[in-house]
Enzyme design. Sequence first.
Site: not given
Ligand code: F6P
Length: 549
Positions: A317-318, A324, A368, A388, A470
């Site tokens: 991941r970044h 975050n 990122r 993402e 991501h």
């Molecule tokens: O929280 C970091 C992230 O990369 C967000 O940008 C993204 O929406 C999320 O994780 C995805 O994870 P989840 O599907 O568990 O919400």
Amino acid sequence: MSSVDTPTFLQDGKALSPEDLARVENALEDIHLKELKSDVPTPPAVFGAGGPMLKRFDQSTAVSRITSQAVTPPRSVVGIGNKVAKPDYSEAKIVVAMVGLPARGKSYLSNKLMRYLKWLEYDVKVFNVGQLRRSRARQKAQQSGKKEDHTASYFSHANAEATKLRDQLAEDSLEMLIQWLKEGGNVGIHDATNSTRSRRAKIEQRVAKEKGIVVIFLESVCDDPAVIAANVALKVSSGDPDYKDMSRETAEKDFLRRIKEYEAVYETITEPSLSYLRIRNVGDQVTLCHIHGYLQSRIAFYLMNLHLKPRSIFFSRHGESQYNVEGKIGGDSPLSERGMRYARALPDLIKDNIGDAPLTVWTSTLQRTIQTAQFLPYNKLTWKSLDELDAGVCDGMTYEEIEQAYPEDFANRDEDKFNYRYRGRSFTLLLFLVVITHDLGGESYRDVVVRLEPVIMELERQENILIVGHQAILRCLYAYFHNLPQADLPYIKIPLHTVIKLTPKAYGCDEERYTLPIGAVDTHRPKPGAKSFDSSSIGNTAREYYGAN
Ligand code: F6P
């Protein structure tokens, strides 16, 4: 083909030259020597695990096995709210009949194809005739107390009784496959040698009786002595029940004799009317004939991209981003100070792992990932498809804010995360006095899998790749390599500041994880009320002989 003592390998009806045979034997000897040293018969691995850089960081630096999280199976999707149902694949009904001598990678191709199509949510099942043979023989032995002989002579064409039994097994297995397709399956893979014209004619005639079911033959031809030798070694050393009570040497001899029995009657596909694909040395050459239809073409395209060269795929991941730290999702924020430290540390970690081997780095278009990759001295490629998961109206919010603003959506996502699609951002247009409202963006995990398909295709074609990506994106890619169910996929743990190294092997992927001791927030949000599951079976690259022992 006269004597069964000197094995020869038929290639499109021609025997391999004495030089090629010598190469098979040399390659087998090489494998033996390597195994004597290592105990484990693995194809050559390019990269060593762990290195001075990691040790420099912290004595306790962990190279851990997988830690992913399971979930309950999703409830059926009924089209309410923001859940999007699975596409209707009920019309897709295909028999993929494998063709090829033993040790030509038929089971390897069957399993790869199954993994890819299952990732795309087709219902796929491999019907392995060898397994059926063993389980029937076990039943007979229990009833009569007599053990059927399955050494090489059982596979001889001259053995009329056994030939009849084997033909019957292949037919029964095809019947089970057709029945399974009728009950809702999409792609049934008939994993057998199907190495004569008459056997293929029977399959073609049987499938023709079923409306809506089509058959394609997939022939795996292999004249690379090193690959054949590796397959022979794998067969006799991987716990195959046919050889479990024999010494390694006897097993190898017997298997080579079995191959020779098949060579004596082997007929490569030349039937002009058949729909088929012929793959030579996985990756060298592909021949297509009468491949029509969407799914058939997709299968062909996938198989055309495969190769067997040893390589590794790295996921990271970044580095930790400012979003975050603030607990916000989505957006395009820069790295935090700790994230920048990770970016600076990454090149040494990767270099420790791959030395001077070539590597290409893929990032998304978001800053990122680009910042994280900036110090890596390799060719880089930016993919929009790696951006993402689009959180639509929730982009830039924390999970708590989403729960407050959209409680129903929040609950829906928790209930069935794979299928839940975020609400798009609404925009309104006034066109000739007509008001048009439209939703833009907002994705589900399924949408992400669909947009990642070209990435998977390219990953299969490439050699060493590092993806700086991501959380949601890497979950989808990881699930493909480890064959994880869709329901588990959105909860896989892909922590920050961790490099995951996947090394494809004959029947799956080996995995190592390297966590750098640079603190970062934990962005994993478990499914409320779900138990975590034991992940020790993930990363298993052994061949499965289910129901065979
Ligand atoms: O929280 C970091 C992230 O990369 C967000 O940008 C993204 O929406 C999320 O994780 C995805 O994870 P989840 O599907 O568990 O919400």
